[in-house]
Design a protein around this motif. Structure first.
Motif, PDB file in Angstrom:
ATOM      1  N   VAL A 149      -7.527 -29.626 -35.517  1.00 25.56           N
ATOM      2  CA  VAL A 149      -8.897 -29.107 -35.443  1.00 25.56           C
ATOM      3  C   VAL A 149      -9.056 -28.249 -34.192  1.00 25.56           C
ATOM      4  CG1 VAL A 149     -11.311 -29.746 -35.120  1.00 25.56           C
ATOM      5  CG2 VAL A 149      -9.935 -30.938 -36.818  1.00 25.56           C
ATOM      6  N   ALA A 150      -8.501 -28.709 -33.069  1.00 30.77           N
ATOM      7  CA  ALA A 150      -8.593 -27.944 -31.828  1.00 30.77           C
ATOM      8  C   ALA A 150      -7.874 -26.608 -31.950  1.00 30.77           C
ATOM      9  CB  ALA A 150      -8.018 -28.759 -30.676  1.00 30.77           C
ATOM     10  N   GLY A 186      -7.343 -25.040 -34.711  1.00 28.02           N
ATOM     11  CA  GLY A 186      -8.146 -24.240 -35.625  1.00 28.02           C
ATOM     12  C   GLY A 186      -9.310 -23.571 -34.932  1.00 28.02           C
ATOM     13  N   SER A 187      -9.956 -24.285 -34.011  1.00 35.35           N
ATOM     14  CA  SER A 187     -11.077 -23.677 -33.284  1.00 35.35           C
ATOM     15  C   SER A 187     -10.610 -22.514 -32.425  1.00 35.35           C
ATOM     16  CB  SER A 187     -11.773 -24.737 -32.423  1.00 35.35           C
ATOM     17  OG  SER A 187     -10.946 -25.136 -31.337  1.00 35.35           O
ATOM     18  N   LEU A 188      -9.406 -22.632 -31.835  1.00 31.98           N
ATOM     19  CA  LEU A 188      -8.859 -21.524 -31.050  1.00 31.98           C
ATOM     20  C   LEU A 188      -8.527 -20.325 -31.936  1.00 31.98           C
ATOM     21  CD1 LEU A 188      -6.480 -23.501 -28.648  1.00 31.98           C
ATOM     22  CD2 LEU A 188      -8.664 -22.447 -28.066  1.00 31.98           C
ATOM     23  N   GLY A 228     -10.413 -19.526 -34.416  1.00 29.37           N
ATOM     24  CA  GLY A 228     -11.680 -19.045 -34.948  1.00 29.37           C
ATOM     25  C   GLY A 228     -12.087 -19.685 -36.256  1.00 29.37           C
ATOM     26  N   ALA A 229     -11.426 -20.781 -36.638  1.00 34.33           N
ATOM     27  CA  ALA A 229     -11.745 -21.460 -37.895  1.00 34.33           C
ATOM     28  C   ALA A 229     -12.749 -22.574 -37.658  1.00 34.33           C
ATOM     29  CB  ALA A 229     -10.478 -22.031 -38.522  1.00 34.33           C
ATOM     30  N   ALA A 230     -13.410 -22.971 -38.728  1.00 34.44           N
ATOM     31  CA  ALA A 230     -14.331 -24.103 -38.688  1.00 34.44           C
ATOM     32  C   ALA A 230     -13.560 -25.372 -39.035  1.00 34.44           C
ATOM     33  CB  ALA A 230     -15.472 -23.909 -39.677  1.00 34.44           C
ATOM     34  N   PRO A 231     -13.979 -26.541 -38.533  1.00 35.56           N
ATOM     35  CA  PRO A 231     -13.288 -27.782 -38.890  1.00 35.56           C
ATOM     36  C   PRO A 231     -13.174 -27.979 -40.393  1.00 35.56           C
ATOM     37  CG  PRO A 231     -14.818 -28.178 -37.086  1.00 35.56           C
ATOM     38  CD  PRO A 231     -15.065 -26.772 -37.556  1.00 35.56           C
ATOM     39  N   ASP A 288     -12.524 -26.017 -42.611  1.00 37.27           N
ATOM     40  CA  ASP A 288     -11.447 -25.255 -43.232  1.00 37.27           C
ATOM     41  C   ASP A 288     -10.208 -26.115 -43.463  1.00 37.27           C
ATOM     42  OD1 ASP A 288     -12.961 -22.947 -43.320  1.00 37.27           O
ATOM     43  OD2 ASP A 288     -12.260 -22.226 -41.381  1.00 37.27           O
TER      44      ASP A 288
END
Length: 320
Positions: free
Chosen positions: A210-211, A213-215, A217-220, A222
């Motif tokens: 998840v972390a 993914g956030s880097l 630019g994705a949403a959790p 996803d």
């Protein structure tokens, strides 16, 4: 123990403390020093990991340390034990996020130090991240979108999560009696994360993805496992039949929901394995394993309530 072997070498993989103990002993024989000293010379010192140690006295003297904790049989917090065992090669290095980030950056630089010095050969990095064996055997759940998690393969020491939001992720984690850690990098994106916890029971691998993914630019949401967990949390609760004649409880689990009726003997529960979710119809379907043969349970959602349909029961979620 040859007669106990159930698969050919290389056909299956699961973490083995004994395997890492053997590797640690080989390193001791090759270097002629203890495993801790060999690791210090080969890795910790070159990377500047000055707060990483196997020495319990060094840890105890550090005023900025975090105490690992566990639960005892009564559910009380107790200090984690066995952090400094006699098996350091199988786990036991006490470290910090800053120090472990140096290891993550070494992987991102394909084994080179910041000045370009080669610490790990390119062939070794390739061997570490190879797809030698799959960790995830095919299951019937693979056909359902909510179970479409990134596949994992294992090389010599590192796992690869394949196609995480379009990127392969190299990772490794573990835990020892109340202390857990996870290091994950996405080399193509040149990003990485380090997670440490002073407790067990938290899915650090999922938190790391998840972390990352956030880097990216994705949403959790996803990630399929996030959608699963949020759906199961939303559906959990206490359900009751008409007139509250029967009461049941649904608790979220990694595989679905655990169904327990108040009238059943204590400790008896029914696994409801998540299958799929029909968003337009507000309907979630489960495989039930409670009556001697597989069945189906359904939870129907409306704006006003949730209804569980299981065998001969129809129960609505109680309003708190």
């Amino acid at each position: 123990a040859e007669t106990w072997r159930v698969a050919a070498p290389g056909a299956r993989w699961h973490y083995s403390n004994e395997g890492y103990l053997l590797l640690g002993r080989l390193l001791e024989r090759a270097d002629g020093v203890s495993y801790a000293d060999a690791l210090q010379r080969r890795l910790l010192t070159p990377l500047g990991m000055t707060r990483s140690t196997f020495d319990p006295d060094v840890v105890a003297a550090d005023s900025d340390r975090v105490q690992p904790v566990m639960h005892d049989e009564q559910g009380r917090f107790v200090p984690g034990a066995n952090l400094h065992g006699v098996m350091p090669a199988a786990g036991g290095l006490v470290s910090t996020p800053d120090d472990l980030s140096q290891l993550a950056q070494l992987l991102l630089r394909r084994g080179r130090l910041p000045d370009g010095t080669k610490l790990l050969s390119e062939s070794l990095v390739t061997e570490m991240t190879a797809d030698d064996v799959s960790l995830d055997a095919p299951t019937p759940l693979d056909a359902f979108p909510l179970w479409n998690d990134p596949q994992r393969v294992n090389g010599a020491g590192l796992q690869r999560h394949l196609d995480v939001l379009g990127h392969d992720v190299w990772a490794h984690g573990g835990g020892v009696m109340g202390g857990t850690a996870y290091v994950a990098v996405a080399p193509e994106a040149n990003i990485g994360v380090v997670l440490l916890s002073n407790a067990h029971g938290y899915p650090l691998a999922q938190l790391a993805l998840v972390a990352l993914g956030s880097l990216l630019g994705a949403a959790p949401e996803d990630l399929a496992f996030v959608r699963r967990q949020r759906l199961l949390t939303r559906l959990a609760g206490t359900y009751a039949a008409w007139g509250s004649s029967i009461t049941a409880h649904l608790l979220p689990r990694s595989w679905g929901l655990e169904l327990t009726f108040d009238y059943q003997p204590q400790g008896r529960s029914v696994p409801l394995v998540l299958l799929d979710h029909d968003e337009p119809r507000g309907e979630t379907r489960f495989l039930s394993l409670g009556s001697g043969r597989p069945g189906t349970a359904i939870i129907q959602e409306t704006d006003d309530d949730c209804t569980l349909v299981y065998e001969r029961y129809a129960l609505k979620r109680a309003r708190l």
